[in-house]
Scaffold this motif. Sequence first.
Motif, mmCIF file in Angstrom:
data_model
loop_
_atom_site.group_PDB
_atom_site.id
_atom_site.type_symbol
_atom_site.label_atom_id
_atom_site.label_comp_id
_atom_site.label_asym_id
_atom_site.label_seq_id
_atom_site.Cartn_x
_atom_site.Cartn_y
_atom_site.Cartn_z
ATOM 1 N N SER A 1 -3.269 9.452 -1.044
ATOM 2 C CA SER A 1 -3.163 9.036 0.355
ATOM 3 C C SER A 1 -3.438 7.538 0.481
ATOM 4 O O SER A 1 -4.030 6.916 -0.411
ATOM 5 C CB SER A 1 -4.178 9.807 1.208
ATOM 6 O OG SER A 1 -5.494 9.432 0.864
ATOM 7 N N ARG A 2 -3.024 6.966 1.598
ATOM 8 C CA ARG A 2 -3.293 5.543 1.853
ATOM 9 C C ARG A 2 -4.816 5.299 1.901
ATOM 10 O O ARG A 2 -5.291 4.249 1.470
ATOM 11 C CB ARG A 2 -2.645 5.114 3.171
ATOM 12 C CG ARG A 2 -1.134 5.145 3.178
ATOM 13 C CD ARG A 2 -0.536 3.915 2.533
ATOM 14 N NE ARG A 2 -0.650 2.731 3.378
ATOM 15 C CZ ARG A 2 0.259 2.395 4.307
ATOM 16 N NH1 ARG A 2 1.324 3.159 4.524
ATOM 17 N NH2 ARG A 2 0.104 1.286 5.019
ATOM 18 N N GLU B 1 0.830 -1.202 0.000
ATOM 19 C CA GLU B 1 0.000 0.000 0.000
ATOM 20 C C GLU B 1 0.867 1.256 0.000
ATOM 21 O O GLU B 1 0.552 2.249 -0.669
ATOM 22 C CB GLU B 1 -0.927 0.002 1.215
ATOM 23 C CG GLU B 1 -2.018 -1.044 1.149
ATOM 24 C CD GLU B 1 -2.977 -0.952 2.319
ATOM 25 O OE1 GLU B 1 -2.857 0.021 3.112
ATOM 26 O OE2 GLU B 1 -3.856 -1.829 2.436
ATOM 27 N N HIS B 2 1.967 1.220 0.745
ATOM 28 C CA HIS B 2 2.869 2.369 0.794
ATOM 29 C C HIS B 2 3.432 2.666 -0.597
ATOM 30 O O HIS B 2 3.427 3.817 -1.051
ATOM 31 C CB HIS B 2 4.002 2.107 1.786
ATOM 32 C CG HIS B 2 5.047 3.188 1.810
ATOM 33 N ND1 HIS B 2 4.811 4.420 2.377
ATOM 34 C CD2 HIS B 2 6.326 3.223 1.310
ATOM 35 C CE1 HIS B 2 5.891 5.172 2.247
ATOM 36 N NE2 HIS B 2 6.814 4.469 1.596
ATOM 37 N N GLN B 3 3.887 1.608 -1.284
ATOM 38 C CA GLN B 3 4.473 1.780 -2.607
ATOM 39 C C GLN B 3 3.436 2.281 -3.601
ATOM 40 O O GLN B 3 3.685 3.206 -4.391
ATOM 41 C CB GLN B 3 5.064 0.456 -3.104
ATOM 42 C CG GLN B 3 5.725 0.537 -4.484
ATOM 43 C CD GLN B 3 6.913 1.483 -4.511
ATOM 44 O OE1 GLN B 3 7.800 1.360 -3.665
ATOM 45 N NE2 GLN B 3 6.917 2.432 -5.436
ATOM 46 N N SER C 1 0.553 3.858 -3.041
ATOM 47 C CA SER C 1 0.089 5.219 -2.763
ATOM 48 C C SER C 1 1.100 6.242 -3.258
ATOM 49 O O SER C 1 0.725 7.314 -3.760
ATOM 50 C CB SER C 1 -0.175 5.397 -1.261
ATOM 51 O OG SER C 1 1.019 5.208 -0.514
ATOM 52 N N GLN C 2 2.394 5.910 -3.182
ATOM 53 C CA GLN C 2 3.421 6.795 -3.742
ATOM 54 C C GLN C 2 3.362 6.798 -5.266
ATOM 55 O O GLN C 2 3.448 7.859 -5.896
ATOM 56 C CB GLN C 2 4.805 6.342 -3.279
ATOM 57 C CG GLN C 2 5.128 6.652 -1.829
ATOM 58 C CD GLN C 2 6.590 6.407 -1.505
ATOM 59 O OE1 GLN C 2 7.242 5.553 -2.095
ATOM 60 N NE2 GLN C 2 7.124 7.172 -0.553
ATOM 61 N N ASP C 3 3.191 5.612 -5.871
ATOM 62 C CA ASP C 3 3.142 5.520 -7.330
ATOM 63 C C ASP C 3 1.978 6.315 -7.906
ATOM 64 O O ASP C 3 2.113 6.961 -8.956
ATOM 65 C CB ASP C 3 3.015 4.056 -7.771
ATOM 66 C CG ASP C 3 4.274 3.253 -7.490
ATOM 67 O OD1 ASP C 3 5.332 3.880 -7.253
ATOM 68 O OD2 ASP C 3 4.198 2.007 -7.497
ATOM 69 N N TYR C 4 0.832 6.275 -7.229
ATOM 70 C CA TYR C 4 -0.348 6.979 -7.738
ATOM 71 C C TYR C 4 -0.472 8.405 -7.198
ATOM 72 O O TYR C 4 -1.336 9.153 -7.633
ATOM 73 C CB TYR C 4 -1.616 6.193 -7.396
ATOM 74 C CG TYR C 4 -1.809 4.943 -8.239
ATOM 75 C CD1 TYR C 4 -2.197 5.024 -9.574
ATOM 76 C CD2 TYR C 4 -1.595 3.676 -7.694
ATOM 77 C CE1 TYR C 4 -2.375 3.887 -10.347
ATOM 78 C CE2 TYR C 4 -1.763 2.530 -8.455
ATOM 79 C CZ TYR C 4 -2.151 2.642 -9.789
ATOM 80 O OH TYR C 4 -2.317 1.514 -10.552
ATOM 81 N N GLY C 5 0.396 8.748 -6.246
ATOM 82 C CA GLY C 5 0.370 10.103 -5.697
ATOM 83 C C GLY C 5 -0.884 10.405 -4.904
ATOM 84 O O GLY C 5 -1.443 11.504 -5.012
#
Length: 237
Positions: free
Chosen positions: A39-40, A29-31, A33-37
């Motif tokens: 929030s979790r 989920e962390h990865q 959420s960063q890839d899609y820009g």
Amino acid sequence: MNKFYEIYLDIKEKIESGFYPAGQSLPSEHQMSQDYGVSRETLRKALLTLLENGYIQKQQGKGSIVLDIHRYNFPVSGLTSFKELQESQAIHSETIVVVNKKIPAPKFLVDAGLLDADEMVIYLIRQRLVDDEVIILDKDYIRCSIIEDLPTPKMENSLYDYIEHDLGMQIAYAKKEFTVDRVTKEDKKYMDLNSDTHVVVVRSDVFLEDTRFFQYTESRHRLDRFKFVEFARRNKV
């Protein structure tokens, strides 16, 4: 369009295309959420939608596991013809009528109180071929007192299309039963079973809008090619 739904559609497409194969874990989920820009919380909404639609399963310690989606979805509660299922899921198929004849009402339908002993029915058996394999065998008993004839070319298109559009009748509802049964001699004769010993059987008593019973249908499905789906929400009592 909501951002979470855009993410859902993107991951869904990647699962359907095989970018994320069955049995593999999605990125964390962390990865993601960063890839899609996002929030979790937004990402979790997308993952929940994937879970509710049968694309992933949450597993403790492994995250989101991609499920095998290469089976055709067969709705549990709806009354859907094979042609409608075929069109909605882009199934390339062929229907072959192998039996189309009038017979006396079968005893099991008389005993069930659905037919009178002196009635005649049209007995219809159709093979459903997908990828050149017979994966469904449909057996229908249609009351001759309601429908006198079923032209074979029309039956190789759609029984329900013929009833509703050619005959102008309205199909309303059905009582369904789902079982897993041992294969019969008829299954072995007409289906490509690949050594399967069981099939999923959907039996339906089908009624017209005026509440008259007009059809009993038995649809026999090869186990490896279908999943039977329904959206269900838990209601606490």
